[in-house]
Design an enzyme around this catalytic site. Sequence first.
Site, PDB file in Angstrom:
ATOM      1  N   THR A 187       0.828  -1.214   0.000  1.00  0.00           N
ATOM      2  CA  THR A 187       0.000   0.000   0.000  1.00  0.00           C
ATOM      3  C   THR A 187       0.857   1.255   0.000  1.00  0.00           C
ATOM      4  O   THR A 187       0.383   2.312  -0.395  1.00  0.00           O
ATOM      5  CB  THR A 187      -0.916   0.049   1.243  1.00  0.00           C
TER       6      THR A 187
ATOM      7  N   LEU B 244      12.326  -8.504   6.814  1.00  0.00           N
ATOM      8  CA  LEU B 244      12.265  -7.769   8.082  1.00  0.00           C
ATOM      9  C   LEU B 244      13.077  -6.478   7.985  1.00  0.00           C
ATOM     10  O   LEU B 244      13.325  -5.812   8.972  1.00  0.00           O
ATOM     11  CB  LEU B 244      12.740  -8.658   9.235  1.00  0.00           C
ATOM     12  N   SER B 245      13.469  -6.181   6.764  1.00  0.00           N
ATOM     13  CA  SER B 245      14.070  -4.892   6.441  1.00  0.00           C
ATOM     14  C   SER B 245      15.439  -4.633   7.050  1.00  0.00           C
ATOM     15  O   SER B 245      15.692  -3.598   7.665  1.00  0.00           O
ATOM     16  CB  SER B 245      13.108  -3.762   6.810  1.00  0.00           C
TER      17      SER B 245
ATOM     18  N   SER C  20      17.781  -3.963   5.206  1.00  0.00           N
ATOM     19  CA  SER C  20      18.315  -2.868   4.373  1.00  0.00           C
ATOM     20  C   SER C  20      17.971  -1.515   4.987  1.00  0.00           C
ATOM     21  O   SER C  20      18.828  -0.631   5.080  1.00  0.00           O
ATOM     22  CB  SER C  20      17.811  -2.970   2.930  1.00  0.00           C
TER      23      SER C  20
ATOM     24  N   ASP D  91       9.460   0.963   5.264  1.00  0.00           N
ATOM     25  CA  ASP D  91      10.536   0.391   6.088  1.00  0.00           C
ATOM     26  C   ASP D  91      11.331   1.482   6.799  1.00  0.00           C
ATOM     27  O   ASP D  91      11.638   1.375   7.992  1.00  0.00           O
ATOM     28  CB  ASP D  91      11.502  -0.425   5.222  1.00  0.00           C
TER      29      ASP D  91
HETATM   30  P1  ADP Z   1      15.663  -7.177   3.718  1.00  0.00           P
HETATM   31  O1  ADP Z   1      15.657  -5.692   3.794  1.00  0.00           O
HETATM   32  O2  ADP Z   1      14.303  -7.768   3.657  1.00  0.00           O
HETATM   33  O3  ADP Z   1      16.478  -7.814   4.789  1.00  0.00           O
HETATM   34  P2  ADP Z   1      17.003  -6.614   1.260  1.00  0.00           P
HETATM   35  O4  ADP Z   1      17.332  -7.461   0.090  1.00  0.00           O
HETATM   36  O5  ADP Z   1      16.176  -5.403   1.046  1.00  0.00           O
HETATM   37  O6  ADP Z   1      16.353  -7.575   2.349  1.00  0.00           O
HETATM   38  O7  ADP Z   1      18.332  -6.115   1.950  1.00  0.00           O
HETATM   39  C1  ADP Z   1      19.386  -7.012   2.224  1.00  0.00           C
HETATM   40  C2  ADP Z   1      20.691  -6.397   1.754  1.00  0.00           C
HETATM   41  O8  ADP Z   1      21.012  -5.243   2.583  1.00  0.00           O
HETATM   42  C3  ADP Z   1      21.875  -7.312   1.903  1.00  0.00           C
HETATM   43  O9  ADP Z   1      22.028  -8.131   0.761  1.00  0.00           O
HETATM   44  C4  ADP Z   1      23.024  -6.318   2.055  1.00  0.00           C
HETATM   45  O10 ADP Z   1      23.405  -5.805   0.789  1.00  0.00           O
HETATM   46  C5  ADP Z   1      22.397  -5.183   2.828  1.00  0.00           C
HETATM   47  N1  ADP Z   1      22.595  -5.362   4.278  1.00  0.00           N
HETATM   48  C6  ADP Z   1      21.636  -5.453   5.222  1.00  0.00           C
HETATM   49  N2  ADP Z   1      22.183  -5.599   6.457  1.00  0.00           N
HETATM   50  C7  ADP Z   1      23.512  -5.589   6.304  1.00  0.00           C
HETATM   51  C8  ADP Z   1      24.640  -5.708   7.199  1.00  0.00           C
HETATM   52  N3  ADP Z   1      24.473  -5.877   8.502  1.00  0.00           N
HETATM   53  N4  ADP Z   1      25.879  -5.671   6.652  1.00  0.00           N
HETATM   54  C9  ADP Z   1      26.062  -5.510   5.327  1.00  0.00           C
HETATM   55  N5  ADP Z   1      25.052  -5.395   4.449  1.00  0.00           N
HETATM   56  C10 ADP Z   1      23.785  -5.435   4.903  1.00  0.00           C
HETATM   57 MG    MG Z   2      14.854  -4.381   2.318  1.00  0.00          MG
END
Ligand code: ADP
Ligand code: MG
Length: 397
Positions: A46, A135-136, A138, A189
Amino acid sequence: MRATVHAWTEDEGAAQARQTFAGTFIGEPDGVWSAPGRVNLIGEHTDYNGGLCLPIALPHRTYVALRRTDDGAARLVSEREPGVWSAELDAVAPGAVQGWGAYPVGVAWALEQAGHRVGGFDAAVASCVPYGSGLSSSAALECAFAVAFADAPGWTGPDAGTDSGRVELVDASIRAENEIAGANTGGMDQAASLRAREGHALLLDCRDGSVRHIPFDLTEAGLELLVIDTKAEHSLVDGQYAQRRATCEAAAETLEVPTLREISPDRLDGALAALPDEESRKRVRHVVTEIERVQQFVALLDAGRVHEVGHLMDASHASLAEDYEVSCAELDVAVTAARSAGALGARMTGGGFGGSAIALIEAGTGEAVSATVEQAFADAGFGAPAFLTATAAGPAH
Ligand code: ADP
Ligand code: MG
């Protein structure tokens, strides 16, 4: 052994980040900042339709130990990634950087674009937010850096001590993810990670960015929120997201409204009749009914009737599976099994095609529900899922 993802305490997280820093850099960081992952209670797909969503911040956070250098470069290390990631901040531009460092330097870039200054930094990252589980992680990564940049003495940045400053940090984090990391995000997020309040769900109105903090204390109600990380990863996720988004935008154009938010439930039938194909009718029906479900969910919370929200979670899942077509076998098995073990309601959460599901359960039944879900996964031939308990935690600081 069942896989349970525990949240670190803030002290543990800060110690992890400092230890990672010490393993790479000489000297001390200026400080440690952290930001939470999030789970969305209801209101899926949404945000980019100007709609409503209702996330909570998780107790699971990403921690950043950071030192200002002012030499124009970013040097980054994460305990989850090999080696040191580095870039000259001047060279950061859409399409110019690859890898996980794009998220942090993207935030620096977006703040510079907004007229602020981020001069260069060494930073170490440690996190207990599961990666790529919906669970974000990113947003937790971006937002931890966003508050670190905002607080750094000597740099100009938005004031993280005010909600309007946090809105600017949300915008910078969204731009970082969309434009520099090249991933699609609608903004829920980052708002959850920066603007949520402990003990509250965040009702976010994506039309104007306004929020309302809704008390959300499940312990008091004798309930728990179980998160089931299916560990399922499906390819084409980004393409599917972009397609859904494009379909919604095209439908809004056909209906001559700025976003689908403008279609109220009583106008839905008329709107559906005006759309040219079944696919856009299904997508629009999901968005309009999902926004209505958020309103109903919030009305129940406001009335102290959290026990009664389960059917809205179930309806949300059905709509996401059948009309929006973003569920998958693992998510469907997770919610069906959780319900069969007594959950009051269950739904996929996040973008879909894998990631996590949530189940609202009676306090103390987490073991039994998890065991049932685990068995159902084994019976279906899926890998083992992981579990965590979600409580409404505080924002980035
Ligand atoms: P989600 O946000 O659902 O966990 P995403 O694909 O949006 O999945 O984000 C994951 C990406 O964010 C990872 O592949 C990496 O590039 C980056 N990332 C997230 N947390 C970390 C971390 N602690 N160290 C390095 N990169 C991270
Ligand atoms: Mg993400």
